[in-house]
Design a protein around this motif. Structure first.
Motif, short mmCIF file in Angstrom:
data_model
loop_
_atom_site.label_atom_id
_atom_site.label_comp_id
_atom_site.label_asym_id
_atom_site.label_seq_id
_atom_site.Cartn_x
_atom_site.Cartn_y
_atom_site.Cartn_z
N LEU A 1 9.66 -32.02 4.14
CA LEU A 1 8.27 -32.32 4.15
C LEU A 1 7.64 -30.99 4.56
CD1 LEU A 1 9.24 -35.32 6.40
CD2 LEU A 1 9.35 -35.01 4.50
N GLU A 2 6.57 -31.55 3.82
CA GLU A 2 5.18 -30.24 4.52
C GLU A 2 4.20 -30.78 5.57
OE1 GLU A 2 2.35 -26.78 1.49
OE2 GLU A 2 2.90 -29.31 1.13
N LEU A 3 4.82 -29.99 6.75
CA LEU A 3 3.86 -30.68 7.86
C LEU A 3 2.23 -30.38 7.43
CD1 LEU A 3 5.72 -30.02 10.10
CD2 LEU A 3 5.54 -32.31 8.95
N PRO A 4 1.09 -30.68 8.46
CA PRO A 4 0.26 -30.15 8.65
C PRO A 4 -0.17 -29.71 9.78
CG PRO A 4 -0.24 -32.41 9.06
CD PRO A 4 1.42 -32.57 8.62
N VAL A 5 0.75 -29.26 10.87
CA VAL A 5 0.62 -28.95 11.68
C VAL A 5 2.28 -27.84 11.89
CG1 VAL A 5 -0.80 -29.72 13.12
CG2 VAL A 5 1.18 -30.69 13.48
N PRO A 6 2.30 -27.30 13.00
CA PRO A 6 4.29 -26.16 12.88
C PRO A 6 4.95 -27.46 13.69
CG PRO A 6 2.39 -25.28 13.73
CD PRO A 6 1.49 -26.43 13.85
N GLU A 7 6.47 -27.62 13.58
CA GLU A 7 6.88 -28.68 13.96
C GLU A 7 7.12 -29.02 15.24
OE1 GLU A 7 11.27 -30.93 12.57
OE2 GLU A 7 10.63 -28.81 12.30
N ASP A 8 6.67 -27.77 16.00
CA ASP A 8 6.94 -28.07 17.19
C ASP A 8 5.51 -28.64 17.83
OD1 ASP A 8 5.53 -25.86 17.41
OD2 ASP A 8 6.81 -24.49 18.17
N GLU A 9 4.45 -28.74 17.63
CA GLU A 9 3.12 -29.77 17.67
C GLU A 9 3.82 -30.96 17.05
OE1 GLU A 9 -0.19 -27.44 16.48
OE2 GLU A 9 0.51 -25.64 17.41
N VAL A 10 4.71 -31.51 16.47
CA VAL A 10 5.04 -32.69 16.34
C VAL A 10 5.45 -33.56 17.50
CG1 VAL A 10 5.62 -34.42 14.88
CG2 VAL A 10 4.45 -31.94 14.10
N ILE A 11 4.98 -34.69 18.09
CA ILE A 11 5.84 -35.65 18.96
C ILE A 11 6.13 -36.78 18.27
CG2 ILE A 11 4.94 -36.60 20.90
CD1 ILE A 11 2.43 -35.52 21.25
N LYS A 12 7.24 -36.41 18.88
CA LYS A 12 8.44 -37.49 17.89
C LYS A 12 9.31 -38.77 19.21
CE LYS A 12 9.67 -33.92 14.69
NZ LYS A 12 11.32 -33.03 14.88
N TYR A 13 8.34 -39.97 18.47
CA TYR A 13 8.60 -41.11 19.48
C TYR A 13 9.44 -41.25 19.07
CZ TYR A 13 4.78 -40.93 23.03
OH TYR A 13 3.41 -40.22 24.10
N VAL A 14 10.89 -42.07 20.49
CA VAL A 14 11.81 -43.07 19.75
C VAL A 14 11.50 -44.54 20.36
CG1 VAL A 14 14.35 -43.60 19.82
CG2 VAL A 14 13.32 -41.06 19.44
N LEU A 15 11.23 -45.69 19.55
CA LEU A 15 10.98 -46.60 20.10
C LEU A 15 12.29 -48.03 20.24
CD1 LEU A 15 7.59 -46.79 18.58
CD2 LEU A 15 7.96 -46.67 20.29
N HIS A 16 12.65 -48.43 20.76
CA HIS A 16 13.07 -49.50 21.01
C HIS A 16 12.75 -50.58 21.68
CE1 HIS A 16 16.45 -46.38 20.90
NE2 HIS A 16 16.21 -45.68 21.46
N GLU A 17 12.56 -51.54 20.16
CA GLU A 17 11.74 -52.96 20.53
C GLU A 17 10.61 -52.47 21.65
OE1 GLU A 17 12.25 -55.82 18.55
OE2 GLU A 17 14.29 -54.28 18.07
N ASP A 18 10.08 -51.45 21.51
CA ASP A 18 8.88 -50.49 21.97
C ASP A 18 7.55 -51.04 20.77
OD1 ASP A 18 7.26 -50.16 24.52
OD2 ASP A 18 7.93 -48.46 23.78
N THR A 19 6.41 -51.01 21.75
CA THR A 19 5.05 -50.54 20.98
C THR A 19 4.37 -49.05 21.32
OG1 THR A 19 4.53 -53.13 21.52
CG2 THR A 19 2.55 -52.38 20.69
N LEU A 20 4.22 -48.53 20.31
CA LEU A 20 3.00 -47.26 20.29
C LEU A 20 1.56 -47.77 19.99
CD1 LEU A 20 3.17 -44.03 21.17
CD2 LEU A 20 3.58 -43.90 18.78
N LYS A 21 0.57 -47.43 20.33
CA LYS A 21 -0.75 -47.97 20.16
C LYS A 21 -1.57 -46.14 20.25
CE LYS A 21 -1.50 -52.87 21.85
NZ LYS A 21 -2.02 -53.30 23.03
#
Length: 278
Positions: free
Chosen positions: A183-203
């Motif tokens: 994948l080609e990212l717009p920012v460095p990968e260490d600035e990507v925030i990776k949320y793992v959801l378990h029947e959850d909601t992210l707004k």
């Protein structure tokens, strides 16, 4: 599988992933030393001081196959064939529709055989992910290369709100199957925030989510129960991700854009980042 290429100290490996018949690698040039005049030397010195590095991806095939974004090839070595078959009228129609819908290029050439494929150098950022019979949905322009066992197509939004108010369009890019994806990212990968959801909601206040897994639904909803309440909160509408899976956020992309267009004054007093306000 070993390669016969020797890399000098100026080039270092920053990421790698090995599949059954291929190796994906990303390299970074420590310094560009080719300036032959004052102007270019000043630019190169600025790039070095600002930690802006040129990067390049390489794929080593061992009787394997990959698909690349059109125009991504820089050079190749070995017994590798290039196939750009379109699959007849029906295949052409599907490719053109997917390209028009997602903003991706219509044709993604297939490279198969044994040898090395080096992609175009870029100041961009990359990430390697491995799929195991799963699907991810990504923003336009994020796909760069993948094993041939991975399919790239169009994903249609499930509701009108996400298509019209989420700034993502009616279609996004769907990547599915089993295999390695670059994948080609717009920012460095260490600035990507990776949320793992378990029947959850992210707004999210804005459209800076660049990837989600297929188990996460995307909608656009009012930040408060009423339009008046949403307007009073200053947030308007929010991009909502709900379910089980993973979501990648790139909040620093907004800062880089503001630095480029408005300088530090706008960053010091951002006034909100929402692209989904009333």
């Amino acid at each position: 599988m070993k390669t016969n290429v020797t890399f000098k100290n100026n080039l270092r490996q920053i990421a790698s992933m090995t599949g059954e018949k291929c190796i994906f690698e990303v390299f970074e040039f420590e310094e560009l030393k080719g300036g032959n005049d004052i102007e270019s030397a000043l630019v190169l010195s600025f790039l070095k001081d600002s930690n802006i590095r040129l990067r390049q991806a390489k794929i080593t095939l061992n009787n394997g196959a990959v698909r690349l974004e059109s125009g991504a090839l820089s050079y190749l070595r070995g017994d590798i064939e290039i196939d750009t078959k379109i699959g007849g009228i029906v295949g052409l129609g599907k490719k053109l529709f997917s390209s028009k819908a997602t903003g991706e290029t219509a044709f993604k050439p297939r490279y198969s055989g044994t040898g090395e494929i080096t992609l175009e150098p870029s100041f961009g950022h990359y990430a390697l992910v491995e799929l195991f019979d799963e699907t991810i949905i990504v923003d336009d322009g994020v796909f760069y290369a993948a094993e041939d066992s991975v399919e790239v197509g169009a994903w249609m939004q499930k509701n009108i709100s996400s298509a019209l108010m989420g700034n993502e369009g009616l279609f996004q890019t769907k990547i599915s199957g089993t295999g390695i994806v670059l994948l080609e990212l717009p920012v460095p990968e260490d600035e990507v925030i990776k949320y793992v959801l378990h029947e959850d909601t992210l707004k999210v206040d804005g459209n800076f989510a660049i990837l989600r897994t297929s188990g996460v639904d995307f909608t656009v909803e009012k930040s408060a129960k009423s339009l008046i309440g949403s307007a009073a909160s200053g947030e308007g509408f929010l991009n909502v991700f709900r379910g089980t899976g993973e979501v990648w956020l790139v909040p620093t992309e907004y800062i880089y854009k503001k630095l480029k267009t408005s300088g530090l004054s706008r960053v010091n007093n951002p006034g909100g980042s929402s692209n989904t306000q009333v």
